[in-house]
Design a protein around this motif. Structure first.
Motif, short mmCIF file in Angstrom:
data_model
loop_
_atom_site.label_atom_id
_atom_site.label_comp_id
_atom_site.label_asym_id
_atom_site.label_seq_id
_atom_site.Cartn_x
_atom_site.Cartn_y
_atom_site.Cartn_z
N THR A 238 0.85 -1.19 0.00
CA THR A 238 0.00 0.00 0.00
C THR A 238 0.88 1.24 0.00
O THR A 238 1.82 1.33 0.80
CB THR A 238 -0.93 0.04 1.23
N VAL A 239 0.57 2.17 -0.89
CA VAL A 239 1.25 3.46 -0.92
C VAL A 239 0.18 4.53 -0.72
O VAL A 239 -0.87 4.50 -1.37
CB VAL A 239 1.98 3.69 -2.25
N VAL A 240 0.43 5.47 0.19
CA VAL A 240 -0.50 6.57 0.45
C VAL A 240 0.27 7.88 0.36
O VAL A 240 1.37 8.00 0.89
CB VAL A 240 -1.16 6.45 1.84
N ASN A 241 -0.33 8.84 -0.33
CA ASN A 241 0.23 10.19 -0.44
C ASN A 241 -0.53 11.12 0.51
O ASN A 241 -1.68 11.48 0.25
CB ASN A 241 0.14 10.70 -1.88
N PHE A 242 0.11 11.51 1.61
CA PHE A 242 -0.50 12.43 2.56
C PHE A 242 -0.19 13.89 2.21
O PHE A 242 -0.70 14.80 2.84
CB PHE A 242 0.00 12.15 3.98
N GLY A 243 0.68 14.09 1.21
CA GLY A 243 1.16 15.43 0.90
C GLY A 243 0.27 16.18 -0.07
O GLY A 243 -0.67 15.65 -0.66
N GLU A 244 0.60 17.46 -0.26
CA GLU A 244 -0.17 18.33 -1.14
C GLU A 244 0.11 18.06 -2.61
O GLU A 244 -0.78 18.20 -3.46
CB GLU A 244 0.14 19.80 -0.82
N LYS A 245 1.33 17.68 -2.94
CA LYS A 245 1.72 17.49 -4.34
C LYS A 245 1.39 16.08 -4.82
O LYS A 245 1.55 15.11 -4.07
CB LYS A 245 3.22 17.75 -4.51
N PRO A 246 0.94 15.93 -6.07
CA PRO A 246 0.73 14.59 -6.62
C PRO A 246 2.03 13.80 -6.64
O PRO A 246 3.12 14.37 -6.78
CB PRO A 246 0.21 14.85 -8.04
N PHE A 247 1.91 12.50 -6.50
CA PHE A 247 3.09 11.62 -6.49
C PHE A 247 2.85 10.51 -7.50
O PHE A 247 1.78 9.87 -7.50
CB PHE A 247 3.29 11.02 -5.10
N GLU A 248 3.81 10.27 -8.36
CA GLU A 248 3.66 9.23 -9.38
C GLU A 248 4.14 7.90 -8.83
O GLU A 248 5.24 7.78 -8.28
CB GLU A 248 4.45 9.58 -10.64
N TYR A 249 3.29 6.88 -9.00
CA TYR A 249 3.65 5.54 -8.56
C TYR A 249 3.09 4.54 -9.56
O TYR A 249 1.88 4.50 -9.81
CB TYR A 249 3.10 5.25 -7.16
N LYS A 250 3.98 3.77 -10.15
CA LYS A 250 3.63 2.73 -11.12
C LYS A 250 2.69 3.25 -12.21
O LYS A 250 1.69 2.62 -12.57
CB LYS A 250 3.01 1.52 -10.42
N GLY A 251 3.01 4.42 -12.71
CA GLY A 251 2.28 4.98 -13.84
C GLY A 251 1.01 5.71 -13.47
O GLY A 251 0.33 6.26 -14.35
N GLU A 252 0.66 5.76 -12.18
CA GLU A 252 -0.53 6.47 -11.74
C GLU A 252 -0.12 7.71 -10.94
O GLU A 252 0.89 7.71 -10.24
CB GLU A 252 -1.40 5.57 -10.85
N GLN A 253 -0.94 8.75 -11.04
CA GLN A 253 -0.73 9.96 -10.27
C GLN A 253 -1.59 9.89 -9.00
O GLN A 253 -2.82 9.82 -9.08
CB GLN A 253 -1.11 11.20 -11.09
N LEU A 254 -0.93 9.90 -7.85
CA LEU A 254 -1.64 9.86 -6.58
C LEU A 254 -1.82 11.29 -6.07
O LEU A 254 -0.84 11.96 -5.75
CB LEU A 254 -0.87 9.04 -5.54
N PRO A 255 -3.08 11.78 -6.00
CA PRO A 255 -3.31 13.13 -5.47
C PRO A 255 -3.15 13.13 -3.95
O PRO A 255 -2.84 12.10 -3.34
CB PRO A 255 -4.74 13.41 -5.88
#
Length: 760
Positions: free
Chosen positions: A621-638
């Motif tokens: 599981t990857v979670v982005n708690f930050g304000e900036k989008p984060f790219e993971y395995k080709g997806e943009q995590l908001p």
């Protein structure tokens, strides 16, 4: 004196010189990993790690030498004094004995120091073990030149993360009680790691029952040091602490080492092993804790049809209703408590206080929980029962409250949260070791009845006995009030009314950047964990929705269990979508990871805002708690986005074409919330759709979040997902009973914004 005698004396002198060299010149023991030196000239202890080339130094010129023992048990007002090394005896290549004297009183203590691989153990002894004693800080604090140091420990929590140079609120010059309530360590260790280099030191308290760790400050940095306190007013027995030095792997390696230590001691018992003895435990898999009232049967029936099909029902139902809910697969839970009593006959929260209560050293009977009215005025004051009387109480009422009531679970409140106690009652005097045994006996008594066992907080002295702990995700800082001191009270279940309810400590140590899942790295496959009952996500939606969302994401990241309240506490009428989202977005992941070891946690960004957990079954599981989008395995995590995979799980919250889409997919559950249908998800719609398996004959379809008055779904897509080429559709009446089903024919099926049963 003849030459033979002279040679014999010289030989004895040389041997003695080798065994006990001048303390002014220092004394060393070493192995391939570490060396340890005791130097009387500089009055220091020095540990050198050959793998990391790091040196740890301890100065005996300022040690904790005494303290005040409060009438409640914890120590307070620590006093410090210089100690001096008086003798060093090298016992063998890996062991030495160091004697030290408190220069003000002349009191002598000794430390047996042993090297074992990358570990240095200290066994601390008093010159007179039975003399009056309060507190002692030996071995003294060790420091090094760590550049990016972080401390971690579990204070009623999964794991606090505090930077060494953090001078802000919380954990400054703090005494942490091992196995205490708050300001405590519910795992008897504290870690210190360099995030830049990856090496670490783990201070493990191996005599944890009368122990503390003090967080002390030196040159602006926080360092841990062990502090021993009296047992019934005496030193009583040898105390042992071990420093484990780690060359790489940081806190993940610490957890691995401690897990191995617990396994060797027979204290690591997995949920899989527990379920073999008590099969009802399998009902925990993919469930939530749901606190409700006996009047909530209609509520539970309704929300079961929305998907709450697996849960621990913490409800005081009568026996007949418990049997019905148990037959549907729920855990029917009883609420239990042994510590708090009021005056009355032996029974649930009732006992003779003077005869069976816990007595303080002052002769007072110790008070316990206090109930208060909404204005904070005292309504009822409880006292504490002596743990020597717990098992008697359990036997007195367990038949009527548990067996006859058809319960298959028991939540024993406070048992692990209240700390270990001494009892000074003349009729039942005992130390903390006996208190621990008394409490373990109660858990074992209920395990023999085949029940699911839960408890508050979760000190790990009982991790082998309990199945879930409530509050381990929360930490202890919700106890600290904010500016509005009469507002939110998590212990008394008063909801927050404004942001002034939250203290700086609560806001700080609730953040994902100020915590790690240390408890889960050790015990995820052994004990399920959730939030404290007054600090769970649903309490925050109206006042602080970002806290609610953050809590849901932490639950997801850690693979833990959500906690909900019924309409008695939560506003389901207006906030049902938010409460259901908590369930929909956390329970499938918890089901995938139930009873599975967490193998790693890592920060993927320097600001600590993007985090990843991995598990022994390959789930991640990857979670982005930050304000900036984060790219993971080709997806943009908001912000608050996630990417979760498992053996039977695909879960995403991602950004596509500037729009946020969310979905969860297993073989028994489908959830999607999207502004438009998603090509790769044939069942997706504009809005929210939920499809889940009730049992082998029925699936439920929830379309209450759909956009528009009606929804068209592909019959082939539905048939493929539920595994039925032909199915019937039923609706629900006002009492949530299923209506008469009708056959579904055609290429597409048209539904309104409602809930449907798809049956054989």
């Amino acid at each position: 004196m003849n030459s033979i005698e002279m040679k014999s004396r010289m030989r004895s002198f040389i041997i003695g010189f080798l065994l006990v060299p001048s303390i002014l010149n220092g004394q060393s023991i070493r192995n391939s990993d570490l060396s340890f030196d005791a130097d009387g000239k500089s009055n220091t202890l020095v540990i050198r790690d050959s793998r990391t080339r790091r040196t740890w130094t301890s100065d005996l010129g300022h040690c904790l030498s005494d303290a005040v023992v409060t009438k409640w048990g914890p120590i307070d007002q620590p006093k410090f004094a210089p100690y001096s090394i008086t003798e060093v005896v090298r016992l063998n290549d890996l062991k030495a004995k160091i004697s030290v004297k408190e220069t003000q009183t002349g009191q002598i203590y000794s430390m047996i120091v042993t090297l074992d691989g990358p570990n240095v153990s200290f066994e601390v002894l008093s010159e007179n073990m039975n003399a009056p004693f309060t507190a002692l800080g030996l071995p003294p604090m060790f420091t090094t030149d760590m550049k990016a140091g972080y401390l971690t420990f579990c204070d009623r929590s999964s794991g606090v993360l505090k930077k060494q140079d953090d001078t802000g609120v919380g954990y400054n010059e703090t005494m942490l009680i091992v196995y205490g309530n708050t300001n405590c360590m519910n795992i008897p260790l504290i870690g210190l790691f360099d995030r830049e280099k990856g090496d670490a030191m783990m201070l493990q308290i191996e005599s944890p029952l009368d122990a503390n760790v003090r967080l002390s400050r030196k040159e602006g940095l926080i360092w841990p040091e062990p502090v021993w306190q009296c047992s019934m007013g005496k030193f009583a027995y040898p105390r042992r602490a071990t420093y484990r030095f780690i060359d790489k792997g940081g806190y993940v390696k610490m957890a691995e080492l401690y897990r191995g230590y617990q396994k060797e001691r027979g204290m690591l018992k997995t949920l899989t092993e527990k379920a073999k003895e008590r099969p009802v435990l399998n009902r925990l898999k993919g469930g939530a804790v749901l606190w409700a009232e006996a009047s909530d049967a209609g509520f539970l029936k309704k929300w079961r049809n929305f998907g709450l099909t697996r849960a621990i029902l913490a409800v005081e139902f009568p026996g007949g209703e418990n049997r019905q809910w148990g037959d549907m697969g729920y855990i029917t839970l009883g609420y239990d408590s042994y510590g708090d009593i009021s005056e009355g006959p032996l029974g649930f929260q009732s006992d003779n206080i003077q005869e069976n209560g816990l007595m303080l050293p002052t002769g007072e009977m110790m008070t316990g929980w206090a109930t208060k009215d909404p204005d904070g005025n005292l309504v009822k004051q409880y006292y504490l029962r002596s743990s020597s009387k717990y098992l008697n109480a359990a036997k007195a009422y367990s038949q009527s409250r548990i067996v006859d009531a058809n319960r298959n679970g028991n939540f024993i409140d406070v048992m692990m949260a209240g700390g270990l106690m001494e009892d000074h009652h003349p009729k039942h005097t005992f130390d903390r070791k006996t208190d621990l045994k008394n409490k373990r006996d109660v858990f074992q008594y209920y395990l023999q009845k085949g029940l699911v066992i839960g408890t508050e907080h979760g000190n790990d002295w009982g991790a082998d006995l309990v199945d879930y702990t409530e509050g381990g995700l929360s930490g202890s800082n919700w106890w600290i009030p904010g500016k509005n001191t009469s507002g939110w009270n998590a212990g008394h279940l008063r909801p927050p009314v404004s942001r002034d309810d939250f203290s700086p400590e609560f806001l700080k140590y609730g953040l994902p950047t100020q915590r790690i899942p240390f408890w889960e790295l050790v015990y995820h496959d052994c004990v399920a964990t959730t939030w404290y009952w007054g600090d769970s996500a649903g309490w925050f939606w109206k006042v602080a929705p970002e806290i609610k969302t953050m809590k849901d994401r932490i639950t997801l990241l850690y693979g833990d269990m959500p906690l909900l309240w019924s309409e008695v506490k939560f506003d389901w009428k207006n906030d049902s979508a938010e409460h259901l989202e908590t369930y929909y977005l956390t329970v499938p992941s918890m089901r995938d990871k139930f009873g599975v070891q967490m193998t790693s946690h890592e920060f993927l960004t320097d600001d600590l805002q993007v985090q990843k957990t991995t598990f022994a079954n390959g789930s991640e599981t990857v979670v982005n708690f930050g304000e900036k989008p984060f790219e993971y395995k080709g997806e943009q995590l908001p912000k608050n986005g996630f990417y979760c995979t498992g053996t039977n799980l695909q879960q995403r919250r991602v950004l596509r074409d500037g729009k946020v889409i969310t979905w969860v997919k297993t073989d028994e559950f489908f959830y999607c919330d999207s502004p438009s249908p998603i090509k790769e998800l044939p069942l997706s719609i504009s809005g929210r759709i939920v499809l889940f398996k009730m049992d082998d004959t029925q699936w439920n379809l929830v379309l209450t979040g759909a956009v528009g008055d009606s929804v068209e779904l592909s019959n082939d897509a539905i048939s493929s997902y539920i595994g039925k080429k032909k199915y019937k559709v039923a609706e629900f009446d006002d009492a949530w009973n299923r209506t008469k089903p009708h056959a579904n024919d055609g290429i597409t099926a048209v539904f309104g914004k409602d809930v449907y049963a798809l049956t054989d």
